[in-house]
Design a protein around this motif. Sequence first.
Motif, PDB file in Angstrom:
ATOM      1  N   GLY A  64       5.327   2.929 -11.819  1.00 28.65           N
ATOM      2  CA  GLY A  64       5.159   2.475 -10.445  1.00 28.65           C
ATOM      3  C   GLY A  64       6.144   3.176  -9.537  1.00 28.65           C
ATOM      4  O   GLY A  64       7.339   3.229  -9.845  1.00 28.65           O
ATOM      5  N   VAL A  65       5.648   3.741  -8.440  1.00 31.20           N
ATOM      6  CA  VAL A  65       6.512   4.414  -7.467  1.00 31.20           C
ATOM      7  C   VAL A  65       6.181   3.876  -6.082  1.00 31.20           C
ATOM      8  O   VAL A  65       5.044   3.981  -5.622  1.00 31.20           O
ATOM      9  N   ILE A  66       7.158   3.282  -5.435  1.00 35.12           N
ATOM     10  CA  ILE A  66       6.998   2.741  -4.087  1.00 35.12           C
ATOM     11  C   ILE A  66       7.893   3.534  -3.137  1.00 35.12           C
ATOM     12  O   ILE A  66       9.089   3.704  -3.402  1.00 35.12           O
TER      13      ILE A  66
ATOM     14  N   ALA B  75       8.244  -2.497  -8.691  1.00 34.41           N
ATOM     15  CA  ALA B  75       8.824  -1.504  -7.791  1.00 34.41           C
ATOM     16  C   ALA B  75       8.743  -1.989  -6.345  1.00 34.41           C
ATOM     17  O   ALA B  75       9.687  -1.813  -5.557  1.00 34.41           O
ATOM     18  N   ASP B  76       7.626  -2.603  -5.992  1.00 31.71           N
ATOM     19  CA  ASP B  76       7.457  -3.135  -4.647  1.00 31.71           C
ATOM     20  C   ASP B  76       8.471  -4.244  -4.364  1.00 31.71           C
ATOM     21  O   ASP B  76       9.075  -4.310  -3.286  1.00 31.71           O
ATOM     22  N   SER B  77       8.698  -5.115  -5.350  1.00 37.65           N
ATOM     23  CA  SER B  77       9.670  -6.203  -5.183  1.00 37.65           C
ATOM     24  C   SER B  77      11.077  -5.643  -4.996  1.00 37.65           C
ATOM     25  O   SER B  77      11.851  -6.130  -4.157  1.00 37.65           O
TER      26      SER B  77
ATOM     27  N   PRO C 199       0.816  -1.225   0.000  1.00 38.72           N
ATOM     28  CA  PRO C 199       0.000   0.000   0.000  1.00 38.72           C
ATOM     29  C   PRO C 199       0.842   1.263   0.000  1.00 38.72           C
ATOM     30  O   PRO C 199       0.309   2.347   0.189  1.00 38.72           O
ATOM     31  N   MET C 200       2.158   1.145  -0.209  1.00 34.37           N
ATOM     32  CA  MET C 200       3.032   2.307  -0.114  1.00 34.37           C
ATOM     33  C   MET C 200       3.255   2.982  -1.462  1.00 34.37           C
ATOM     34  O   MET C 200       4.076   3.875  -1.574  1.00 34.37           O
TER      35      MET C 200
END
Length: 287
Positions: free
Chosen positions: A155-157, A83-85, A43-44
């Motif tokens: 994608g931006v985390i 991006a999350d990974s 969720p970030m």
Amino acid sequence: MPWALISFLVLVLGTGSAPEKATVKPAASKNVSSAAPVESPSPMYNPEAEQQLLEMTNQARALAGAPPLTLDAGMTLAARAHADSMAQERQLSHQLPGEPSLTNRLAAASPLHLDRAGENVAYDSSVGDAHQRLMLSPPHRENLLDPAYNVAGFGVIEAGERMYIVEDFGRSLPIYSAEQTEAVVAEALQRTRQQAGLPDLALVAQPALREAVCSMALEDRLATNQMRQLAQRYSVVNYTNMHPEILPASAARILNDRRITSAAIGVCYARTVTYPTGTYWVGLALY
């Protein structure tokens, strides 16, 4: 604040800020593609920063005379998941251990017919700084400004004070039905005949050919038993292409034979292990 970039290109498909580019190449396989599903991102993620990247990219493309990119929801999900990974592993990569390739990630996330894709990945303290550094790096800039691309996902985390950024680019092609694809191929056949000064071919429906063409897609190879059986009766040309209007050289040679007067066309679009984002499987029976 530390920063880094990597990029990649794929000719469809690609990944990287490293820039990345890539092309789907044939590989032996008997199974329909089962690309790993895109996992739900944390969720970030920052949708405002993603929109900012799109706007900055399209502004730069306008100055370079390149058409704007359209945001694709599926490609955005793929970019966020990657991006999350990277944030979880605290490293930049176009393909982390156990992760699908860019081609497979995009295929799992989006129904688009892509024949080309690329990717930039980066981390920085802000998307503005990341964009400036990407534009100063020749391979990343090439991805950002490539006029062939028409769709994208960003994608931006956020991980503490660091932002992990993924920019996925692609060229989306028109999606044809089987009937529309056969009509496109038929036009190419008649055009080739006209260029050779020969009369148009009579187009004949051949259900057995359509079934044989779909057998190629199911087996993920051109040389199937059904196609071999048809080749005993007709001059058969079978091929794959994301651009069905482009005939292989073998078809042109046969079409220049004035003894050929009729043609049957079979088409099947499918995604396979060899072609994760899909391709048109085409069979021609000429006689």
